[in-house]
Design a protein around this motif. Structure first.
Motif, PDB file in Angstrom:
ATOM      1  N   VAL A 101       0.841  -1.206   0.000  1.00 24.88           N
ATOM      2  CA  VAL A 101       0.000   0.000   0.000  1.00 24.88           C
ATOM      3  C   VAL A 101       0.871   1.249   0.000  1.00 24.88           C
ATOM      4  N   ILE A 102       1.923   1.242   0.798  1.00 25.57           N
ATOM      5  CA  ILE A 102       2.827   2.398   0.856  1.00 25.57           C
ATOM      6  C   ILE A 102       3.529   2.596  -0.489  1.00 25.57           C
ATOM      7  N   LYS A 103       3.988   1.506  -1.099  1.00 30.56           N
ATOM      8  CA  LYS A 103       4.642   1.608  -2.408  1.00 30.56           C
ATOM      9  C   LYS A 103       3.690   2.147  -3.465  1.00 30.56           C
ATOM     10  N   ALA A 104       2.439   1.699  -3.436  1.00 32.14           N
ATOM     11  CA  ALA A 104       1.456   2.181  -4.410  1.00 32.14           C
ATOM     12  C   ALA A 104       1.180   3.669  -4.204  1.00 32.14           C
ATOM     13  N   ALA A 105       1.115   4.110  -2.955  1.00 25.22           N
ATOM     14  CA  ALA A 105       0.883   5.526  -2.675  1.00 25.22           C
ATOM     15  C   ALA A 105       2.061   6.374  -3.150  1.00 25.22           C
ATOM     16  N   ARG A 106       3.265   5.887  -2.932  1.00 24.72           N
ATOM     17  CA  ARG A 106       4.454   6.636  -3.375  1.00 24.72           C
ATOM     18  C   ARG A 106       4.529   6.674  -4.905  1.00 24.72           C
ATOM     19  N   GLU A 111       2.666  11.080 -10.071  1.00 23.15           N
ATOM     20  CA  GLU A 111       1.672  11.206 -11.140  1.00 23.15           C
ATOM     21  C   GLU A 111       0.622  12.247 -10.785  1.00 23.15           C
ATOM     22  N   ALA A 112       0.213  12.279  -9.519  1.00 18.88           N
ATOM     23  CA  ALA A 112      -0.770  13.270  -9.082  1.00 18.88           C
ATOM     24  C   ALA A 112      -0.174  14.687  -9.132  1.00 18.88           C
ATOM     25  N   ALA A 113       1.106  14.792  -8.775  1.00 19.92           N
ATOM     26  CA  ALA A 113       1.772  16.107  -8.802  1.00 19.92           C
ATOM     27  C   ALA A 113       1.945  16.585 -10.247  1.00 19.92           C
TER      28      ALA A 113
END
Length: 116
Positions: A101-106, A111-113
Motif C-alpha cells: 500500500v505504501i509503495k502504491a501511494a508513493r 503522477e498526481a503532482a
C-alpha cells in the motif's frame, strides 16, 4: 508482500528438508513415505513463491503452516518450529500488504503532482 512471503517459504522448505533427515532416524515412518511427503511440501513451498500474487496463494500458505505444525506428531520439535513459521507467515502477509500500500501511494504521488 511477495519478497517477505517468498523468503519465509524458502526458509520453511529448508527446515522441512532438515526435519525429514531427523525424522528418518527418530520415527517409524518409512523413508519412501517420509521423503514423498517432505519432498511434496518442499516443492509446494518453492512453487508457491512463484504464484503469491494469485488468488488463493495466501490460503494455501496457511494450509502449509498448519501442516508444518501437524508434522510435530512425527518430530516433536516441529511443533514450536511450526508455530514460529506460522507467526513469520502472518507477519510476512500482514506487513507485506502494508508495504504494498505504501509503495502504491508513493508511485501515485508523482503522477498526481504532474497532473496538478
Amino acid at each position: 508482500m511477495r519478497t517477505l512471503c517468498s523468503s519465509t517459504l524458502i526458509s520453511e522448505a529448508m527446515v522441512i528438508g532438515f526435519a525429514a533427515l531427523v525424522a528418518m532416524r527418530l520415527s517409524h515412518v518409512s523413508a519412501a513415505t517420509l521423503w514423498s511427503v517432505s519432498g511434496a511440501a518442499m516443492l509446494l513451498c518453492v512453487l508457491l513463491c512463484g504464484v503469491l500474487s494469485r488468488r488463493g496463494a495466501v490460503t494455501i500458505g496457511w494450509a502449509l503452516q498448519i501442516a508444518l505444525i501437524a508434522s510435530g506428531t512425527i518430530v516433536g520439535m516441529m511443533y514450536p518450529l511450526g508455530v514460529i513459521f506460522a507467526g513469520l507467515w502472518w507477519a510476512s502477509v500482514h506487513y507485506g500488504r502494508k508495504i504494498d500500500v505504501i509503495k502504491a501511494a508513493r508511485a501515485a504521488a508523482p503522477e498526481a503532482a504532474a497532473q496538478a
